[in-house]
Write a protein that holds these residues in place. Structure first.
Motif: not given
Ligand code: HEM
Length: 519
Positions: A115, A294, A300, A304, A362, A459, A463-465
């Protein structure tokens, strides 16, 4: 005392207070490997985390190699870590693999960095385009682009199925469609998925990396094993290098020379390049890595949709109910669009059930300071595993969790329907009003259950997605348009087994039958 964790905090009188807390209990570590061997007892380490919780409780310490770790296993504790104490747990682990994927520095990545102010800035910058709210122009554009690309995919499938009745290697087609959805939306550029060899290669590399990032390796905790993973690490470096070269030469460099500085922001690349021009604190590499991150999200979505089609191949009833929704909404006169989504709750529920059933892990967090959770001390640097596999699969939270059943995401809602009055005199007499009240009937319909507290596929907290809107919208459009035109069947149902706690399938995976529907 030995092993206690010291933290200083303000008490309710505003005075500085020193606390000495014990870490949570946990298995006794072995020399060198710690308790890594315990994670190997099940197919997924998350299954082992659940098993260990039965012995040590819902929060426990575990040493993996030389890394101190904490595993958190229930909703209340997960909220304590990610929400209430989110600011102390916003770091990420320092795995060698994470560095390899981002040019030697995981802080180039949005999901794997620690962070920082830069991270906050990047999240804000990305949100407008990658997480647009409903009713915004960007949201509508996701819908338009997704339908366009889904229709292209359907045409390709029609040609393929007209030529042969063999099963199809569907996954690469889903992946390139997802990538075109992303690049079309974020960069206003799309690629020839049949003939553009560079594009096809890069989509494959993204898929390899997506699979890779969803796996856990002993080397993450035992870095001295790195020499044995040399080839593997080299692959990661090569794939990500090729991807970066493609993004630079085929997307960024073109846009840099033709950047329109005045008009409204056209897309995500436009937004990124304008920030680069206007903000001297942002450097070009940050922009390139952000776009790569991105665009990589498309993997993903492709995976999916493959899981959703697999669910249909496994259980024909799921497909039948989805098609009933599609046919009712489109009357088979047009493709499915995002605007149809509120009227297709079972289809949306199927996607959510796929997310639950696959239970994507996560990304691990790291404590950035000494902290307290549920009366236990957590030392700075501790890796925190959030066991959402337990949330997704425990009978504490779901009826028959092992069963794939989209209707668990549906609920009956009473809506008032007013039948058209037969009287068209325009005069509203008492008799007419009573008549109208009688005609106003209550009807029960199925709607999507929103905000299920224990369902956290994206999540919660700091740091949610950021990609959840893109995931849920694009997968809906692609999945529904395929089912509008085709029946999906398994070559062999035994092949359709999914790895627990994993939303990824290997790049080379099972083929499916794709049979044109007789409308
Ligand atoms: C099946 C699809 C997806 C699932 C299940 C998913 C789920 C997650 C989860 C569980 C996290 C971690 C949150 C945490 O650490 O508390 C995360 C982080 C993140 N996701 Fe996704 N995600 C998906 C698709 C995507 C897509 C398509 C993008 C971008 C276009 C994306 C961008 C991000 C980013 C940038 C983070 C990091 C945020 C951070 O650490 O600040 N995700 N995602």
């Amino acid at each position: 005392r030995k092993n206690t964790i010291v933290l200083h905090r303000l008490n309710k009188y505003g005075l500085n207070e020193k606390l000495e807390l014990c870490p949570p209990p946990g298995p006794k570590p072995m020399p060198v490997i710690g308790s890594l061997h315990l994670l190997g007892e099940n197919e997924s380490p998350f299954q082992s985390f659940t098993e260990l919780a039965k012995k040590y409780g819902d929060i426990y310490s575990i040493k993996l190699g030389s890394s101190k770790c904490l595993v958190v296993n229930n909703l209340d504790l997960i909220r304590k870590v990610l929400n209430e104490n989110g600011k102390f747990f916003a770091g990420r682990p320092d795995f060698l693999r994470f560095h390899k994927l981002f040019d030697g520095d995981r802080n180039n990545s949005l999901a794997l960095c620690d962070w920082s102010n830069l991270q906050q800035q990047r999240r804000n910058l990305a949100r407008r385009h990658c997480g647009p709210k409903q009713q915004t122009d960007n949201f509508a554009r996701i819908g338009t682009v997704a339908t366009f690309e889904a229709v292209e995919l359907v045409q390709t499938l029609k040609h393929l199925t007209a030529a042969s009745e063999e099963s199809i290697n569907l996954k690469p087609l889903l992946m390139s469609t997802a990538m075109n959805m992303f690049s079309n939306y974020m960069c206003n550029i799309r690629f020839d998925a049949e003939n553009d060899k560079e594009f096809i290669k890069v989509v494959d590399y993204f898929d390899e990396i997506f699979w890779e990032i969803n796996q856990g390796y002993a080397v993450d905790f035992l870095p001295f094993l790195a020499p044995f993973y040399k080839k593997h690490m080299q692959n990661l470096t090569n794939w990500s290098h090729e991807i970066r070269t493609f993004i630079l030469s085929r997307i960024i460099e073109h846009r840099e020379v033709s950047l329109d500085t005045d008009g409204p922001e056209k897309d995500f690349v436009d937004g990124l390049l304008r920030v680069l021009r206007d903000d001297p604190s942002v450097d070009r590499n940050t922009i390139i890595f952000m776009l790569e991150d991105f665009l990589g999200g498309h993997s993903s979505v492709g995976n999916l949709v493959m899981l959703c089609l697999t669910a249909v191949a496994r259980d024909a009833e799921v497909g039948r109910r989805i098609r009933a929704e599609i046919d009712a909404v489109t009357k088979n006169k047009r493709p499915v669009t995002l605007v149809d989504r509120p009227y297709m709750p079972y289809t949306e529920a199927t996607i959510l059930e796929c997310l639950r059933y696959a239970s994507s892990p996560i990304v691990p967090h790291v404590a950035t300071e000494n902290a307290e959770v549920a009366g236990y001390g957590v030392e700075k640097g501790t890796i925190v595993f959030i066991n959402n596999y337990e949330l997704n699969t425990s009978s504490k939270y779901w009826n028959e969790p092992e069963k794939f059943d989209p209707s668990r995401f549906l609920e009956k809602t009473k809506i008032r329907t007013r039948r058209k009055s037969l009287c068209d005199s325009g005069m509203e007499s008492d008799a007419e009003r009573i008549d109208a009240a009688i005609k106003e009937a209550e009807k029960e319909v199925l709607t999507l259950r929103r905000n299920i507290p224990h369902f956290l596929p994206f999540s919660i907290g700091k740091r949610t997605c950021i990609g959840q809107t893109m995931v849920t919208t694009m997968s809906f459009v692609m999945f529904a348009n395929i089912l509008q035109e085709f029946d999906i069947g398994a070559v062999n149902k035994e092949d359709l087994r999914q790895k627990p706690a994993c939303a990824a399938l290997p790049k080379d995976t099972y083929h499916l039958y794709v049979l044109p529907r007789k409308h």
